[in-house]
Design a protein around this motif. Structure first.
Motif, PDB file in Angstrom:
ATOM      1  N   UNK A  39       5.154   0.905   3.185  1.00  0.00           N
ATOM      2  CA  UNK A  39       5.989   0.147   2.249  1.00  0.00           C
ATOM      3  C   UNK A  39       5.648   0.476   0.790  1.00  0.00           C
ATOM      4  N   UNK A  40       4.725   1.411   0.592  1.00  0.00           N
ATOM      5  CA  UNK A  40       4.295   1.811  -0.757  1.00  0.00           C
ATOM      6  C   UNK A  40       3.761   0.618  -1.549  1.00  0.00           C
ATOM      7  N   UNK A  41       2.932  -0.194  -0.869  1.00  0.00           N
ATOM      8  CA  UNK A  41       2.324  -1.358  -1.507  1.00  0.00           C
ATOM      9  C   UNK A  41       0.808  -1.194  -1.541  1.00  0.00           C
ATOM     10  N   UNK A  42       0.189  -1.931  -2.420  1.00  0.00           N
ATOM     11  CA  UNK A  42      -1.256  -1.893  -2.595  1.00  0.00           C
ATOM     12  C   UNK A  42      -1.916  -2.990  -1.761  1.00  0.00           C
ATOM     13  N   UNK A  43      -3.166  -2.735  -1.387  1.00  0.00           N
ATOM     14  CA  UNK A  43      -3.938  -3.759  -0.700  1.00  0.00           C
ATOM     15  C   UNK A  43      -4.150  -4.964  -1.625  1.00  0.00           C
ATOM     16  N   UNK A  44      -4.090  -4.731  -2.924  1.00  0.00           N
ATOM     17  CA  UNK A  44      -4.244  -5.833  -3.870  1.00  0.00           C
ATOM     18  C   UNK A  44      -3.147  -6.885  -3.680  1.00  0.00           C
ATOM     19  N   UNK A  45      -1.952  -6.444  -3.353  1.00  0.00           N
ATOM     20  CA  UNK A  45      -0.856  -7.389  -3.096  1.00  0.00           C
ATOM     21  C   UNK A  45      -1.150  -8.255  -1.868  1.00  0.00           C
ATOM     22  N   UNK A  46      -1.747  -7.637  -0.850  1.00  0.00           N
ATOM     23  CA  UNK A  46      -2.106  -8.401   0.350  1.00  0.00           C
ATOM     24  C   UNK A  46      -3.162  -9.449   0.012  1.00  0.00           C
ATOM     25  N   UNK A  47      -4.145  -9.053  -0.802  1.00  0.00           N
ATOM     26  CA  UNK A  47      -5.179 -10.003  -1.179  1.00  0.00           C
ATOM     27  C   UNK A  47      -4.627 -11.095  -2.096  1.00  0.00           C
TER      28      UNK A  47
END
Length: 160
Positions: A39-47
């Motif tokens: 999805x071209x997202x960062x792990x930071x968004x998950x956190x």
């Protein structure tokens, strides 16, 4: 009459930290590779999302909450690993059949976590059946299984 096993709380706590950090790290890496990278997202968004379940929806808009989410994630992982370490200390069968125990424990963790999110008004339905299966695999194979392995391995070294 057989005496109940003696519970070593310091050993359970130490095992919980190691197993929880191992399981939590593998869990996050798996979700990063299977859901965030495509999805071209960062792990930071998950956190940040994790932080939002504790600190409110405002955490979703402030990137500084990513660190708080990582800490919450680690604490929750250590807590769940502590639960498994306790179960394994009072039920030796869990250590003898660590692989099956870990998979089942991961599915139990998934079910209870979803129930907590539902009660906390943070539950979201998986967008499709594949996402649901991916979440089950993440919890069973990439959290429960590593936690059970580490608990078993640390139990063997401390009992020797």
């Amino acid at each position: 009459m057989v005496a109940p096993p003696r519970i070593s709380w310091p050993r359970i706590a130490a095992t919980a930290v190691v197993a929880g950090l191992a399981g939590g790290t593998l869990f996050d890496l798996y979700l990063w590779a299977t859901t965030l990278v495509p999805a071209h997202q960062s792990v930071l968004a998950m956190w940040q999302w994790t932080a939002s379940t504790v600190f409110g929806k405002g955490a979703l808009t402030d990137p500084r909450f990513a660190a708080a989410g990582a800490v919450v994630n680690a604490l929750v992982s250590v807590g769940w690993a502590g639960g498994y370490a306790y179960v394994a200390s009072v039920n030796p069968l869990a250590n003898r059949r660590w692989a099956m125990s870990g998979v089942v424990y991961g599915l139990i963790v998934y079910t209870i976590m979803q129930t907590i999110l539902l009660a906390d008004n943070n539950f979201t339905y998986p967008p499709n059946p594949n996402a649901f299966v991916n979440a089950l695999v993440a919890h069973a194979a990439f959290f429960g299984l590593p936690v059970a392995y580490v608990v078993r391995a640390m139990g063997r070294t401390s009992a020797s």
